[in-house]
Enzyme design. Structure first.
Site, PDB file in Angstrom:
ATOM      1  N   ASN A  79       9.908   9.124   4.727  1.00  0.00           N
ATOM      2  CA  ASN A  79       9.205  10.293   4.200  1.00  0.00           C
ATOM      3  C   ASN A  79      10.013  11.095   3.207  1.00  0.00           C
ATOM      4  O   ASN A  79       9.455  11.896   2.445  1.00  0.00           O
ATOM      5  CB  ASN A  79       8.717  11.156   5.362  1.00  0.00           C
ATOM      6  N   THR A 108       8.840   8.392  -4.299  1.00  0.00           N
ATOM      7  CA  THR A 108       9.794   7.795  -5.222  1.00  0.00           C
ATOM      8  C   THR A 108      10.194   6.394  -4.826  1.00  0.00           C
ATOM      9  O   THR A 108      10.866   5.723  -5.559  1.00  0.00           O
ATOM     10  CB  THR A 108      11.066   8.671  -5.311  1.00  0.00           C
ATOM     11  N   LYS A 141      -6.188   2.040   9.611  1.00  0.00           N
ATOM     12  CA  LYS A 141      -4.880   2.208   9.007  1.00  0.00           C
ATOM     13  C   LYS A 141      -4.331   3.545   9.477  1.00  0.00           C
ATOM     14  O   LYS A 141      -5.079   4.491   9.771  1.00  0.00           O
ATOM     15  CB  LYS A 141      -4.932   2.141   7.486  1.00  0.00           C
ATOM     16  N   THR A 189      -3.235  10.864  10.153  1.00  0.00           N
ATOM     17  CA  THR A 189      -3.695  10.219   8.942  1.00  0.00           C
ATOM     18  C   THR A 189      -4.072   8.841   9.230  1.00  0.00           C
ATOM     19  O   THR A 189      -3.281   8.019   9.502  1.00  0.00           O
ATOM     20  CB  THR A 189      -2.825  10.214   7.746  1.00  0.00           C
ATOM     21  N   GLU A 213       5.593   5.474  11.459  1.00  0.00           N
ATOM     22  CA  GLU A 213       6.646   5.254  10.469  1.00  0.00           C
ATOM     23  C   GLU A 213       8.026   5.263  11.128  1.00  0.00           C
ATOM     24  O   GLU A 213       8.441   6.252  11.727  1.00  0.00           O
ATOM     25  CB  GLU A 213       6.565   6.329   9.384  1.00  0.00           C
ATOM     26  N   THR A 257      -1.126   1.977   3.885  1.00  0.00           N
ATOM     27  CA  THR A 257      -0.196   2.731   3.037  1.00  0.00           C
ATOM     28  C   THR A 257       1.226   2.384   3.482  1.00  0.00           C
ATOM     29  O   THR A 257       1.759   1.364   3.100  1.00  0.00           O
ATOM     30  CB  THR A 257      -0.472   4.243   3.096  1.00  0.00           C
TER      31      THR A 257
END
Length: 408
Positions: free
Chosen positions: A403, A408, A184, A195, A281, A158
């Site tokens: 995040n 978007t 992942k 996650t 991230e 992702t």
């Protein structure tokens, strides 16, 4: 191949989920994502003994429930299908039926029993699966052009920056056994089945109950010991498939080489867990927290997770600020038994606290150490023999940026 820790394990530098005998994998672009591969699969030539662990989030996604029910029913999995970009979570009866339809279609295309198909999803929560794209991916699974472990590793990502894999080999009953995995995970990672999706394959013959017990134990020392941002996802799952194609004597707790198998499973799981933490991230550094001298391993684990989960610790590491007070604070609110007058803390080799009191140290040296890509924090509670290690990453401006615009 490099020797691991004086054990009987050898790391396979370029190993992947297809390195164990009898496994294939692949990936394809279906349109779930704009251009990147977004649908992947793993397939075993024969039904494989299976075990899984799943998120503790109350909003458990439909694919997890379908997969868990199948493993509970048959104890076997032969095909795994995974889509990215859409979590199929919080999608009600329609989402559950979509997961069942995915399972049924995959079983039809691969010619396997429907209860021998596991399904997994990752991505945006609360949106129904576009089933025409899912079916497109399933129908492409047998095409030669779509085969390859790297394609699978890419298809399941992702917000990840890099693919993640690990593999080891060792002998059991004179047979060369391989354990390999792919994963992942980058954000929404908390030390509670984080996650992340992780898929581990092995050509060993393993008793199902023993495999499940080993996976749960290993998960507590790997995937449950990482954090990126403290959020526990709806879709977290780890699956292990053991197809027995090396024809060793069935492994269980009574087998003389059981401990070697468990060590191999632990190594692969910990390597994947560390890669997830490193790829957090916006992350720039991997943080490793080693706690020893605790009343038990469980106590050490809770202290380590408190430190690695602290946003103040994570931001200090990002800023290369040797602010050891944030570490001591996290130790203190871990709610674990300890004597504050015995606690010692080090940043790498730089000791900053001894017996609960600060030591004079070079802040410049501390800053220089924290500028490294891998930062290790050592905590000694001097209160027993328990020890544990947790992994995480720094918290950066880029994390907020990623995040803030995820949808978007």
């Amino acid at each position: 191949m490099a020797q691991l820790k004086e054990k009987q394990l050898k790391m396979i530098e370029n190993g992947n989920v297809t390195t164990p005998k009898g496994f294939q994998a692949g990936g394809v672009h279906t349109g779930l994502r704009k251009s990147r591969l977004d649908f992947g699969w793993i397939h075993s030539e024969v039904p494989a003994t299976a075990a899984g662990v799943y998120t503790l989030n109350a909003f458990r996604a439909a694919p997890l429930q379908v997969t868990k029910d199948s493993i509970d029913k048959s104890g076997k999995i032969q095909t795994i299908v995974v889509n990215s970009a859409n979590a199929n979570a919080v999608t009600g009866p329609e989402g559950y039926q979509n997961a069942l339809d995915t399972q049924a279609k995959a079983a039809e295309i691969k010619g396997v029993d429907v209860d021998h198909v596991a399904v997994a999803s990752t991505g945006i929560i609360g949106v129904q699966l576009p089933m025409e794209k899912i079916y497109k991916g399933i129908e492409a699974m047998n095409d030669e052009v779509n085969q390859g472990a790297e394609r699978f590793e890419t298809a399941i990502l992702t917000t990840d920056i890099v693919t993640k894999h690990a593999a080891v080999q060792f002998e059991v009953d004179g047979k060369l056994i391989t354990i390999a995995g792919a994963a992942k995970g980058s954000g929404m990672i908390a030390p509670n089945m984080a996650t992340m999706l992780s898929f581990i394959t092995t050509d060993a013959d393993v008793e199902q109950a023993s495999l499940e017990k080993a996976l749960r134990s290993v998960t507590d020392q790997s995937f449950n010991m990482i954090t990126v941002d403290g959020d526990c996802s709806t879709n977290d799952m780890v699956l292990v498939l053991a197809n027995g194609m090396q024809e060793n004597n069935t492994l269980n707790e009574n087998h003389a080489e059981w401990s070697v198998f468990v060590e191999g499973l632990r190594y692969v799981s910990q390597e994947l867990a560390k890669q997830i933490a490193r790829d957090g991230e916006g992350a720039t550094k991997l943080i490793e927290v080693k706690v020893k001298g605790a009343a038990s391993d469980k106590v050490a684990g809770e202290v380590a997770k408190a430190i690695i989960s602290s946003n103040l610790v994570k931001t200090a590491v990002y800023g290369s600020d040797p602010n050891w007070g944030r570490i001591i604070c996290a130790v203190g609110y871990s709610e674990q038994p300890l004597d504050v007058n015995k606690v010692s803390v080090s940043l790498g080799d730089i000791q900053v606290v001894q017996n609960g009191l600060p030591l004079d140290f070079s802040e410049e040296a501390g800053t220089t150490y924290l500028e490294q890509d891998i930062v290790t924090i050592h905590v000694d509670l001097n209160n027993g023999e328990g020890e544990a290690t947790a992994w995480g990453c720094d918290l950066t401006y880029e994390y907020v940026k990623i995040n803030a615009s995820y949808r978007t």
